[in-house]
Structures are given as C-alpha cells and as structure tokens.
Design an enzyme around this catalytic site. Sequence first.
Site, short mmCIF file in Angstrom:
data_model
loop_
_atom_site.label_atom_id
_atom_site.label_comp_id
_atom_site.label_asym_id
_atom_site.label_seq_id
_atom_site.Cartn_x
_atom_site.Cartn_y
_atom_site.Cartn_z
N LYS A 1 -0.11 -6.55 -4.43
CA LYS A 1 0.20 -5.29 -4.52
C LYS A 1 1.04 -4.88 -3.19
O LYS A 1 2.69 -4.01 -4.07
CB LYS A 1 -0.90 -4.47 -4.14
CG LYS A 1 -2.27 -4.53 -5.24
CD LYS A 1 -2.90 -3.15 -5.04
CE LYS A 1 -3.71 -3.17 -4.30
NZ LYS A 1 -4.81 -4.47 -4.00
N LYS A 2 1.36 -5.30 -2.57
CA LYS A 2 2.63 -4.79 -1.40
C LYS A 2 3.72 -5.20 -1.75
O LYS A 2 5.18 -5.30 -2.03
CB LYS A 2 2.37 -5.33 -0.19
CG LYS A 2 1.70 -4.60 0.94
CD LYS A 2 1.76 -3.81 0.15
CE LYS A 2 0.16 -2.82 1.44
NZ LYS A 2 0.65 -0.75 0.88
N ASP B 1 5.96 -0.83 4.42
CA ASP B 1 5.06 0.09 3.93
C ASP B 1 4.12 -0.85 5.26
O ASP B 1 3.99 -1.88 6.35
CB ASP B 1 4.39 -0.49 3.23
CG ASP B 1 3.18 -0.18 1.99
OD1 ASP B 1 3.52 1.51 3.41
OD2 ASP B 1 3.20 0.24 1.44
N LYS B 2 3.24 0.12 5.08
CA LYS B 2 1.09 -0.28 5.66
C LYS B 2 0.29 -0.93 5.19
O LYS B 2 0.46 0.71 3.90
CB LYS B 2 1.40 0.41 7.24
CG LYS B 2 0.21 0.53 7.68
CD LYS B 2 -0.64 1.79 7.28
CE LYS B 2 -1.75 1.97 8.00
NZ LYS B 2 -2.98 2.85 7.06
N HIS B 3 0.20 -1.84 5.54
CA HIS B 3 -1.96 -1.53 5.18
C HIS B 3 -2.71 -1.46 6.12
O HIS B 3 -2.76 -2.38 7.30
CB HIS B 3 -1.82 -2.84 4.34
CG HIS B 3 -2.86 -2.83 3.17
ND1 HIS B 3 -4.05 -1.68 2.13
CD2 HIS B 3 -5.00 -3.37 3.72
CE1 HIS B 3 -4.21 -2.19 1.81
NE2 HIS B 3 -4.75 -3.78 2.69
N SER B 4 -4.17 -0.94 6.02
CA SER B 4 -4.93 -1.36 6.84
C SER B 4 -6.11 -1.40 6.39
O SER B 4 -6.47 -1.18 4.95
CB SER B 4 -5.16 0.94 7.55
OG SER B 4 -6.30 0.83 7.85
N SER C 1 -5.41 -10.08 -2.60
CA SER C 1 -5.40 -8.43 -2.73
C SER C 1 -4.37 -7.87 -2.27
O SER C 1 -3.44 -7.45 -3.75
CB SER C 1 -6.93 -8.13 -2.83
OG SER C 1 -6.72 -7.07 -3.82
N THR D 1 -7.46 6.86 1.74
CA THR D 1 -5.75 7.81 1.40
C THR D 1 -5.78 8.75 0.54
O THR D 1 -5.23 9.99 0.74
CB THR D 1 -4.51 6.50 2.04
OG1 THR D 1 -4.90 6.23 2.95
CG2 THR D 1 -3.74 8.36 1.98
N ARG E 1 -14.76 -8.50 -8.33
CA ARG E 1 -15.58 -9.23 -6.90
C ARG E 1 -16.14 -7.32 -6.67
O ARG E 1 -17.70 -8.34 -5.40
CB ARG E 1 -13.95 -9.34 -5.67
CG ARG E 1 -13.43 -10.23 -6.05
CD ARG E 1 -12.20 -9.74 -5.76
NE ARG E 1 -12.73 -9.99 -3.58
CZ ARG E 1 -11.36 -9.50 -3.60
NH1 ARG E 1 -10.44 -9.15 -3.17
NH2 ARG E 1 -12.14 -9.42 -2.68
#
Length: 441
Positions: free
Chosen positions: A186-187, A79-82, A182, A119, A167
């Site tokens: 999730k990842k 996976d990827k996260h930005s 955070s 997204t 937050r």
Amino acid sequence: MLCTNLIRQKRDGGELNAQQWKQLISGFCDGSVSREQMAAMAMAICIRGLSDQETAHLTAEMLGSGSRLPRVTDRPRVDKHSTGGLGDKVSLILAPLLAAAGCDVPMISGRGLGRTGGTLDKLESIDGFQTSLSIEQSSAVLRDVGAFIVGADESIAPADRSLYALRDVTATVESVGLITASILSKKLAASLDALVMDVKVGTGGFMPTLDEAESLATRIVQVAEKSGLPTTAVLSDMDQPLGEAVGNAIEVNETIAILQNQPRNPRLDSVRQLTIELAAHALVEVGKATDLDAGKRLLDGLIQNGRAYEVFEEMVTAQGGRLPIAVSGDPLRLERAQEITAASAGWVSHIDCPAIGDAIIMAGGGRRRGGEKLNHRVGVRMFVRIGDHVEKGQPLLRIHDDNTKMASPETWIQISDVAVPASPLIIKTLDASGHQLPPTV
C-alpha cells in the site's frame, strides 16, 4: 504449476520464485486460486515464514494487482506507518505537520484492529469528516493542502485487501512476512519518496517483545530497500498508552491541543516528541533538513507558530469535516463518568494496556465484530506514566463513557512502594540501510 504444488512447496519449507508468486497472486485475483487454497498458503507461510526475497516478490505482486496514486505536485512525497497501539494519534499530527514543512503526505490509513485504535475511526469523530475519497478527490486535496488521510481505495493493492480478510479469520495475521508485504504494497502504491515506520514494542501493541518488534522492523526496512523505497524504522514504547488520551474523540482533542501549542502538559510530551522524531527522519530522507536536529527545530517551529494547526484545519475542511470552535480543554465535548484515584502512595510500576483496550471495546469505543457502529465519545484519560510518583488519593485516570461503567478500572494501574524507572520512549532506530542509530529521545 498447480496451486496445490505451490502450497505443498511452501508447507515443506521451500521458497517460491518470482514467477510462482506471480502465478499465485494473479490466480487469487482472477479466481483460479480459491479462497480455501489461499488460506492454506497463508497458514503455510505463517508456519514456515518468508525470506526477504520472497517477501519482496509477494509485495511486488500485491502492488501490481492494483493502481498507484498519481503524483500531482513536485513536492517530496512522504508517509508514516505505525503498527498500532493505545493512544497512538501520531498520524493525525504528523500528516499536517509534514505538509506544513513542504512535503506531500498521501496517508492511507485503517480502522481499529483488536485493541489498537484506528486513525480513520478517530477522524470520523469529527462531524462530516470523509475518509472515503476517490483517487481523483484525494489527489485534489493533496494538491491544495499537502496532506490527506483516507482509507484505501478499492483499486489500491486489491490482492492485499482480499488476503487480509482471509488472514483475519484464519489466525495468520501475525506473520512477519505477510505484515511486511501488506504494509509496503500500500505504501509503494502511494508513490512515496520516503517512509518512516513506527514499530510499537509492548503489551499495548501487536509486538509485545523487543525481539519480535526488531524482526519486523528489520524485515520492513530491508524489503523496502529492495523495492526502492527508503525507509527508517523507529521502535517505540507501547507498554503504556501514548500521551493521555485513549479513544476516538478524546484523541482528536489531544491532537488539537498539541497542534495548537496549548500550555505544555508533560504527559503529552511523549506524543509530541515521537511525532517530531518520526517526521524529522522523513525530512532528512528527502533533503528537507540537513540532519535530524535541524529537522526537529523546523518542525517544532511549525507547531509553535501555528502553521501546522492551520494545515490540519485545511485538511479537515477539504475532507468535509467541521471542527467546533476549539477551546482549551475538550473541543469535542465529552462526559466525565468516573475517576480513579491512588489507593496508596508509591510509584507507578505497571499499566494494564490489554485491560484498558478491552474495556473501551466493550463500552462501544471499539469493534467486537466487523461493521459495528462506534461510540466515538468513549475513552480514557491517563494522568500517570510508568515511573511517576503518586500520592494517596491522587487521580490516576478518568473514564469518559456516556452509558456504562467500565469493568475494574481500579486494577489497571499498579503502584509499587519502591521507585520504578521511567520507560524510554524510543528504544531503537534502524536507518534505511538497516543500521542501528542511537536513540535521540
């Protein structure tokens, strides 16, 4: 130990151990730690910070507060996260592209936050597209297609969901330790074999300076390593929008144009190059490519031969979406309301990302408060990038807005009478061991 003692310990600069973090997060989940107490702890963390070890403990407890996604195939899982920015539609391209390369991509994404587009919001501009799937439904899509893009199921890291809501209203979003926990909780819940991070640097994202972005990238890579998740972090430019399109439907159009390998538009090269760079790191990490160059050649070929777009269509269909017949131009047809041209010849020296993001929000393309319905048709198409030379009267940008004119778009782009160097797309890369790699784009 009393929760007030834990807050006091962190307030005074102390570190909490694994058992203390367990007590804090489990108490927050069962209600024995109040929202007021957790808000106070979040502020103490924001001011005092978290060590790598504390961040790892917090990540583990937030992960343990919920479920993990099951593995449904023997394909490698990536996976990827930005960290988010204007025009960042990389996820929409990367998920089907990596699936076409033989990986599973269980992508849990979010909605727009501040000026950065979400997204899920972009995908919902496709008629019928469902971003809320049960774990059973998303697993079926993953098994059949190789990729899904959904919002987090309520059973995934619920402690993070509750803490993030606090937050967001207590000025503690920016904490590097809390951001890291955070993201990674999730990842890790997605049962990944590898993760690649795109950490944005510039005025169009949450980390405006290189020092801030590098601090976050380093923390994520190091805590991910402690948590058993190999992670590469790419620091990329966000002092200007990525590609041409900024907005929801307009970014889906750009995604389709890239995946269909439509005639090359130089202004879309940044999107294509960054997507392939990030995806290639994932392929190398799970052994699907021998090195970065081999990974890039494989991925470029999957765009050119049409397979990546086929997987995109399969994913959209599996999640209930109905794509119109895609034609060159605007598959999701948009109104053209206003075009801004250059008042003089020169070089593009600055693009006001905050002003562009705010204008899209005010026109209904983003949210001013939670729960607002979006106008997915609102957007801006950028025709220039920093360092480009322009002639007087040359189009700089086009606004898509069905209802109102955006405020002062003629001020968004500054033109200099002296040459300005182009900004590098990729600034730094940190591998899974935290070592810096030379940029390749």
